[in-house]
Design a protein around this motif. Structure first.
Motif, PDB file in Angstrom:
ATOM      1  N   MET A   1     -26.525 -14.593  -2.442  1.00 45.27           N
ATOM      2  CA  MET A   1     -26.482 -14.281  -3.852  1.00 45.27           C
ATOM      3  C   MET A   1     -27.751 -14.790  -4.507  1.00 45.27           C
ATOM      4  N   ARG A   2     -28.023 -14.306  -5.700  1.00 41.48           N
ATOM      5  CA  ARG A   2     -29.187 -14.771  -6.450  1.00 41.48           C
ATOM      6  C   ARG A   2     -28.743 -15.789  -7.487  1.00 41.48           C
ATOM      7  N   ALA A   3     -29.604 -16.770  -7.743  1.00 39.07           N
ATOM      8  CA  ALA A   3     -29.292 -17.803  -8.720  1.00 39.07           C
ATOM      9  C   ALA A   3     -30.575 -18.287  -9.376  1.00 39.07           C
ATOM     10  N   LEU A   4     -30.439 -18.790 -10.585  1.00 37.38           N
ATOM     11  CA  LEU A   4     -31.547 -19.406 -11.305  1.00 37.38           C
ATOM     12  C   LEU A   4     -31.684 -20.830 -10.781  1.00 37.38           C
ATOM     13  N   THR A   5     -32.840 -21.183 -10.231  1.00 30.99           N
ATOM     14  CA  THR A   5     -33.019 -22.490  -9.607  1.00 30.99           C
ATOM     15  C   THR A   5     -34.194 -23.258 -10.217  1.00 30.99           C
ATOM     16  N   PHE A   6     -34.048 -24.578 -10.211  1.00 33.10           N
ATOM     17  CA  PHE A   6     -35.048 -25.503 -10.758  1.00 33.10           C
ATOM     18  C   PHE A   6     -36.081 -25.828  -9.687  1.00 33.10           C
ATOM     19  N   HIS A   7     -37.371 -25.757 -10.060  1.00 32.53           N
ATOM     20  CA  HIS A   7     -38.442 -26.094  -9.119  1.00 32.53           C
ATOM     21  C   HIS A   7     -39.466 -27.047  -9.708  1.00 32.53           C
ATOM     22  N   GLY A   8     -39.182 -27.578 -10.884  1.00 30.02           N
ATOM     23  CA  GLY A   8     -40.089 -28.518 -11.526  1.00 30.02           C
ATOM     24  C   GLY A   8     -40.156 -28.240 -13.015  1.00 30.02           C
ATOM     25  N   ILE A   9     -40.929 -29.054 -13.706  1.00 29.80           N
ATOM     26  CA  ILE A   9     -41.063 -28.901 -15.154  1.00 29.80           C
ATOM     27  C   ILE A   9     -41.622 -27.512 -15.464  1.00 29.80           C
ATOM     28  N   GLU A  10     -40.890 -26.770 -16.306  1.00 30.09           N
ATOM     29  CA  GLU A  10     -41.235 -25.412 -16.719  1.00 30.09           C
ATOM     30  C   GLU A  10     -41.383 -24.454 -15.539  1.00 30.09           C
ATOM     31  N   ASP A  11     -40.682 -24.731 -14.437  1.00 27.36           N
ATOM     32  CA  ASP A  11     -40.719 -23.869 -13.249  1.00 27.36           C
ATOM     33  C   ASP A  11     -39.279 -23.550 -12.837  1.00 27.36           C
ATOM     34  N   VAL A  12     -38.785 -22.436 -13.344  1.00 30.34           N
ATOM     35  CA  VAL A  12     -37.442 -21.953 -13.043  1.00 30.34           C
ATOM     36  C   VAL A  12     -37.599 -20.594 -12.373  1.00 30.34           C
ATOM     37  N   ARG A  13     -36.863 -20.362 -11.273  1.00 30.51           N
ATOM     38  CA  ARG A  13     -37.018 -19.114 -10.522  1.00 30.51           C
ATOM     39  C   ARG A  13     -35.666 -18.493 -10.195  1.00 30.51           C
ATOM     40  N   LEU A  14     -35.657 -17.186 -10.104  1.00 28.87           N
ATOM     41  CA  LEU A  14     -34.500 -16.460  -9.609  1.00 28.87           C
ATOM     42  C   LEU A  14     -34.684 -16.352  -8.101  1.00 28.87           C
ATOM     43  N   THR A  15     -33.832 -17.029  -7.331  1.00 28.83           N
ATOM     44  CA  THR A  15     -34.010 -17.095  -5.887  1.00 28.83           C
ATOM     45  C   THR A  15     -32.722 -16.697  -5.159  1.00 28.83           C
ATOM     46  N   GLN A  16     -32.869 -16.387  -3.885  1.00 27.99           N
ATOM     47  CA  GLN A  16     -31.736 -16.095  -3.015  1.00 27.99           C
ATOM     48  C   GLN A  16     -31.188 -17.427  -2.502  1.00 27.99           C
ATOM     49  N   VAL A  17     -29.884 -17.652  -2.687  1.00 32.60           N
ATOM     50  CA  VAL A  17     -29.233 -18.876  -2.223  1.00 32.60           C
ATOM     51  C   VAL A  17     -28.012 -18.481  -1.384  1.00 32.60           C
ATOM     52  N   PRO A  18     -27.508 -19.396  -0.546  1.00 30.68           N
ATOM     53  CA  PRO A  18     -26.328 -19.064   0.259  1.00 30.68           C
ATOM     54  C   PRO A  18     -25.112 -18.751  -0.619  1.00 30.68           C
ATOM     55  N   ASP A  19     -24.286 -17.840  -0.156  1.00 31.12           N
ATOM     56  CA  ASP A  19     -23.031 -17.556  -0.859  1.00 31.12           C
ATOM     57  C   ASP A  19     -22.157 -18.804  -0.840  1.00 31.12           C
ATOM     58  N   PRO A  20     -21.404 -19.030  -1.905  1.00 27.52           N
ATOM     59  CA  PRO A  20     -20.511 -20.199  -1.939  1.00 27.52           C
ATOM     60  C   PRO A  20     -19.381 -20.045  -0.915  1.00 27.52           C
ATOM     61  N   THR A  21     -18.849 -21.185  -0.497  1.00 26.24           N
ATOM     62  CA  THR A  21     -17.730 -21.188   0.445  1.00 26.24           C
ATOM     63  C   THR A  21     -16.631 -22.096  -0.088  1.00 26.24           C
ATOM     64  N   LEU A  22     -15.433 -21.864   0.400  1.00 26.40           N
ATOM     65  CA  LEU A  22     -14.303 -22.726   0.064  1.00 26.40           C
ATOM     66  C   LEU A  22     -14.327 -23.923   1.004  1.00 26.40           C
ATOM     67  N   VAL A  23     -14.408 -25.131   0.449  1.00 21.08           N
ATOM     68  CA  VAL A  23     -14.489 -26.355   1.247  1.00 21.08           C
ATOM     69  C   VAL A  23     -13.187 -27.141   1.161  1.00 21.08           C
ATOM     70  N   ASP A  24     -12.611 -27.174  -0.026  1.00 18.27           N
ATOM     71  CA  ASP A  24     -11.406 -27.952  -0.302  1.00 18.27           C
ATOM     72  C   ASP A  24     -10.275 -26.986  -0.660  1.00 18.27           C
ATOM     73  N   PRO A  25      -9.027 -27.307  -0.324  1.00 20.98           N
ATOM     74  CA  PRO A  25      -7.913 -26.409  -0.668  1.00 20.98           C
ATOM     75  C   PRO A  25      -7.798 -26.125  -2.172  1.00 20.98           C
ATOM     76  N   ARG A  26      -8.367 -26.986  -2.996  1.00 20.72           N
ATOM     77  CA  ARG A  26      -8.314 -26.779  -4.447  1.00 20.72           C
ATOM     78  C   ARG A  26      -9.484 -25.952  -4.969  1.00 20.72           C
TER      79      ARG A  26
END
Length: 66
Positions: A1-26
């Motif tokens: 999926m794509r997400a807005l990610t932080f890369h430093g002061i005034e450096d924000v990028r739309l990048t490809q990140v792993p899809d979320p997964t279910l880790v906990d039953p809640r």
């Protein structure tokens, strides 16, 4: 999926990140319908707050479908 990610002061990028997964039953997967970054994200982007790692996904303010 794509997400807005932080890369430093005034450096924000739309990048490809792993899809979320279910880790906990809640855990739940949410299909975002609307999202926004909050003030705490902006503080880091503007350099007024430290502690965000490079690649941190911004925008924890979401509205969506479970």
């Amino acid at each position: 999926m794509r997400a807005l990610t932080f890369h430093g002061i005034e450096d924000v990028r739309l990048t490809q990140v792993p899809d979320p997964t279910l880790v906990d039953p809640r855990d739940a997967l949410v299909i975002p319908l609307r999202a926004a970054i909050c003030g705490s994200d902006l503080h880091a982007v503007q350099g007024r707050e430290k502690g965000l790692d490079t690649g941190t996904v911004l925008g924890h303010e979401i509205y969506g479908e479970v």
